[in-house]
Write a protein that holds these residues in place. Structure first.
Motif, PDB file in Angstrom:
ATOM      1  N   GLY A   1     -19.429 107.843  93.178  1.00 31.03           N
ATOM      2  CA  GLY A   1     -19.245 106.794  92.172  1.00 31.03           C
ATOM      3  C   GLY A   1     -20.432 105.853  92.111  1.00 31.03           C
ATOM      4  N   LEU A   2     -21.006 105.523  93.267  1.00 34.30           N
ATOM      5  CA  LEU A   2     -22.188 104.663  93.289  1.00 34.30           C
ATOM      6  C   LEU A   2     -23.404 105.357  92.682  1.00 34.30           C
ATOM      7  N   VAL A   3     -23.527 106.656  92.890  1.00 28.38           N
ATOM      8  CA  VAL A   3     -24.616 107.416  92.268  1.00 28.38           C
ATOM      9  C   VAL A   3     -24.489 107.346  90.747  1.00 28.38           C
ATOM     10  N   LEU A   4     -23.266 107.497  90.242  1.00 29.01           N
ATOM     11  CA  LEU A   4     -23.046 107.405  88.791  1.00 29.01           C
ATOM     12  C   LEU A   4     -23.389 106.007  88.274  1.00 29.01           C
ATOM     13  N   ALA A   5     -23.005 104.970  89.021  1.00 32.12           N
ATOM     14  CA  ALA A   5     -23.311 103.601  88.608  1.00 32.12           C
ATOM     15  C   ALA A   5     -24.815 103.370  88.572  1.00 32.12           C
TER      16      ALA A   5
ATOM     17  N   TRP B   1     -20.787 107.327  82.289  1.00 29.65           N
ATOM     18  CA  TRP B   1     -21.036 107.489  83.724  1.00 29.65           C
ATOM     19  C   TRP B   1     -20.531 106.265  84.492  1.00 29.65           C
ATOM     20  N   MET B   2     -20.684 105.083  83.884  1.00 25.34           N
ATOM     21  CA  MET B   2     -20.197 103.869  84.545  1.00 25.34           C
ATOM     22  C   MET B   2     -18.671 103.836  84.549  1.00 25.34           C
ATOM     23  N   GLN B   3     -18.075 104.249  83.439  1.00 24.21           N
ATOM     24  CA  GLN B   3     -16.621 104.321  83.391  1.00 24.21           C
ATOM     25  C   GLN B   3     -16.092 105.293  84.440  1.00 24.21           C
ATOM     26  N   ALA B   4     -16.787 106.420  84.601  1.00 21.94           N
ATOM     27  CA  ALA B   4     -16.389 107.406  85.607  1.00 21.94           C
ATOM     28  C   ALA B   4     -16.535 106.827  87.012  1.00 21.94           C
ATOM     29  N   SER B   5     -17.577 106.031  87.232  1.00 23.58           N
ATOM     30  CA  SER B   5     -17.782 105.406  88.531  1.00 23.58           C
ATOM     31  C   SER B   5     -16.606 104.511  88.902  1.00 23.58           C
ATOM     32  N   ILE B   6     -16.119 103.742  87.939  1.00 22.29           N
ATOM     33  CA  ILE B   6     -15.010 102.824  88.204  1.00 22.29           C
ATOM     34  C   ILE B   6     -13.720 103.600  88.475  1.00 22.29           C
ATOM     35  N   SER B   7     -13.451 104.633  87.654  1.00 23.63           N
ATOM     36  CA  SER B   7     -12.255 105.455  87.885  1.00 23.63           C
ATOM     37  C   SER B   7     -12.319 106.157  89.226  1.00 23.63           C
ATOM     38  N   MET B   8     -13.518 106.623  89.592  1.00 25.42           N
ATOM     39  CA  MET B   8     -13.678 107.308  90.871  1.00 25.42           C
ATOM     40  C   MET B   8     -13.449 106.346  92.035  1.00 25.42           C
ATOM     41  N   GLY B   9     -13.853 105.087  91.850  1.00 21.46           N
ATOM     42  CA  GLY B   9     -13.612 104.101  92.886  1.00 21.46           C
ATOM     43  C   GLY B   9     -12.135 103.866  93.133  1.00 21.46           C
ATOM     44  N   THR B  10     -11.338 103.916  92.048  1.00 26.79           N
ATOM     45  CA  THR B  10      -9.906 103.681  92.187  1.00 26.79           C
ATOM     46  C   THR B  10      -9.192 104.900  92.765  1.00 26.79           C
ATOM     47  N   PHE B  11      -9.392 106.065  92.117  1.00 28.65           N
ATOM     48  CA  PHE B  11      -8.563 107.228  92.409  1.00 28.65           C
ATOM     49  C   PHE B  11      -9.245 108.271  93.307  1.00 28.65           C
ATOM     50  N   GLY B  12     -10.558 108.166  93.493  1.00 29.54           N
ATOM     51  CA  GLY B  12     -11.236 109.062  94.413  1.00 29.54           C
ATOM     52  C   GLY B  12     -11.473 108.431  95.767  1.00 29.54           C
TER      53      GLY B  12
END
Length: 410
Positions: free
Chosen positions: A169-173, A184-195
Motif C-alpha cells: 500500500g505504501l508503494v502504491l501511495a 493507486w492512492m485509493q487502492a493504497s487506502i483500501s489495502m491499508g484497511t483490508f489488507g
C-alpha cells in the motif's frame, strides 16, 4: 529505598523512549491520535463553514484515511510486533539501533505527510518514501526471525503477511505521489484497511484474547482454530478485491459469510465469561464491533445491488475503524502499557474514559450518515475523539518517557 518501592515522581527522560521497542512506537501513535484528528477537525470545519484551508496534494478524505491508518494505527502495530514477535518465536530481541531506525523513519515520514497537507504539498513523496523505508527495515528484521523459526508460528506468519500488504500500500501511495493515477492512492487506502489492519488486528486477537482469558477466567475453553484465521484472511481479501474492482454491489458475497464467521468466533470466545476484570471485558466489547461492521458492509452492498444506491455512506467503515480499530487499540495498548511499565493490569479511570468515549464516538459517527444534516455530527464525533483521548494520550506519553515502576529494565 529502591526503584520498585519508591513513590516519588520521576522526571520524563527522552532516553527512556528507546528502552523497549513499544515505547517509541506507541508514543508516535498516541501523539498521532491527536495530531491527525486535530488536522481533520480543521478540514471538516473549513469545509462546513466555507473557510480557506491549506492546498491539498490529494483529496482531504484520502489524506485522512491514509494518516489514520499508516501514520496513526500502524506505529502501534509495529510497537507491538517488534516487542512480541521474538517472544512468540523464542528468539533474541530486536536490537535497539533497528527499532530506533524504524521509529525515526516512521515519525519523520508521518510528519512530512501531515506537513504536505498543511500547506507544503511537495513534501508528500518524501513522507511516503521515509515511511516505506521504516516499514522495510522493520519487515527485514522481523522476516529474519520468521525464517529462523521456519514459519512454524501461524500467527507470526499471518501478521507478517499483513505487514507485506501494508508495504504494498505504501508503494502504491509513493507511486501516486510521483505521478501514478489516482486509483493507486485509493487502492493504497483500501489495502491499508483490508489488507493490513483487519488481518493484523484479528491475528493478534486470535492469539492473545483466548490466552488472556484462560489466565483469569476459571473453566475457560480456548478456541482459536486455524480455519477461522484462514477464513478471515480469505474473505477479507475477497472484500478488498471487490473494492479494487469497483464491484461494491457484489461485495456482500464476501461480507455476509465474513460477518457470520466473525460472529461465530466472538461467541466461541465466550464473552459472557469475561465480564471481569475490566481490562479483559473491554477486549470483547471492542471485538463485538467487528462482526457488526461487516454486517453493515453487507447491508450496504445488498442495498447497492438491489436499489443501485445506499444511504449508509461511510457508516460501515467507521463502525470498523472507530468501533473496532480504535476501541481495540485503547484496550490492548492499555494492557501492554501497564504490563510493560510495572503497573497493575487494571483499566483505571482515564483508560475507562477513553474506551467508553470511543464507543460513543463510534455511535455518533455511524449514525451521522443516517441524518439529514450530518456535518454537525461529523464535527461532534471528531471533537469527542479529541476530548476523550487527550487525557489517555498524555498519561500514556508520560509512562513511555519514565522508568518502569517496578525498577525492571525495558
Amino acid at each position: 529505598m529502591n526503584a520498585a518501592t519508591s513513590d516519588k515522581p520521576r522526571a520524563a527522560d527522552l532516553s527512556m523512549l528507546l528502552a523497549a521497542p513499544h515505547r517509541a512506537m506507541f508514543l508516535i501513535g498516541a501523539l498521532a491520535l491527536l495530531a491527525n484528528m486535530i488536522w481533520w477537525t480543521g478540514v471538516l470545519s473549513a469545509a462546513w463553514f466555507g473557510l480557506p484551508f491549506a492546498p491539498q496534494p490529494m483529496p482531504s478524505a484520502w489524506a485522512h484515511g491514509f494518516l489514520m491508518q499508516y501514520a496513526t494505527l500502524s506505529p502501534f502495530v509495529f510497537g507491538f510486533l517488534l516487542t512480541v514477535f521474538p517472544r512468540w518465536l523464542n528468539l533474541r530481541d530486536i536490537p535497539k539501533p533497528v527499532y530506533a531506525a524504524v521509529f525515526s523513519l516512521v515519525l519523520g515520514g508521518g510528519l512530512l505527510v501531515l506537513g504536505a497537507h498543511s500547506g507544503m504539498p511537495r513534501l508528500l513523496p518524501f513522507g511516503f518514501a521515509a515511511m516505506l523505508a521504516g516499514w522495510l527495515v522493520a519487515m527485514t528484521v522481523l522476516g529474519q526471525r520468521l525464517l529462523q523459526n521456519h514459519g512454524k508460528d501461524r500467527w507470526a506468519v499471518s501478521a507478517y503477511a499483513a505487514l507485506a500488504f501494508g508495504a504494498a500500500g505504501l508503494v502504491l501511495a509513493l507511486a501516486f505521489a510521483c505521478g501514478a493515477p489516482a486509483r493507486w492512492m485509493q487502492a493504497s487506502i483500501s489495502m491499508g484497511t483490508f489488507g493490513l489492519l483487519v488481518p493484523v488486528y484479528f491475528t493478534v486477537a486470535h492469539r492473545m484474547v483466548p490466552f488472556f482469558s484462560s489466565n483469569v477466567v476459571p473453566g475457560y475453553r480456548v478456541v482459536r482454530p486455524l480455519g477461522s484465521l484462514a477464513g478471515v484472511w480469505l474473505l477479507t481479501l475477497a472484500h478488498l478485491a471487490f473494492d479494487l474492482c469497483d464491484a461494491s454491489a457484489w461485495r456482500w458475497i464476501a461480507d455476509v459469510p465474513l460477518a457470520c464467521l466473525l460472529l461465530w468466533q466472538w461467541l466461541a470466545w465466550q464473552p459472557w465469561k469475561a465480564r471481569r476484570p475490566g481490562l479483559l471485558s473491554v477486549l470483547y466489547v471492542a471485538l463485538a464491533w467487528l462482526p457488526l461492521s461487516f454486517a453493515l458492509f453487507a447491508a450496504d452492498s445488498i442495498a447497492l445491488a438491489w436499489h443501485g444506491s445506499s444511504g449508509w455512506a461511510r457508516a460501515p467503515l467507521h463502525a470498523l475503524t472507530i468501533g473496532f480499530f480504535a476501541s481495540m487499540l485503547v484496550a490492548m495498548v492499555t494492557r501492554v502499557t501497564h504490563g510493560h511499565s510495572g503497573r497493575p493490569l487494571a483499566m483505571g479511570a482515564i483508560p475507562w474514559i477513553a474506551f467508553i468515549g470511543m464507543q460513543a464516538t463510534a455511535v455518533v459517527r455511524v449514525l451521522a450518515d443516517a441524518t439529514r444534516h450530518p456535518w454537525p455530527w461529523y464535527l461532534a464525533a471528531a471533537a469527542l475523539w479529541l476530548l476523550v483521548l487527550a487525557p489517555w494520550v498524555v498519561r500514556a506519553a508520560w509512562i513511555y518517557l519514565t522508568p518502569r515502576k517496578d525498577g525492571k529494565p525495558g
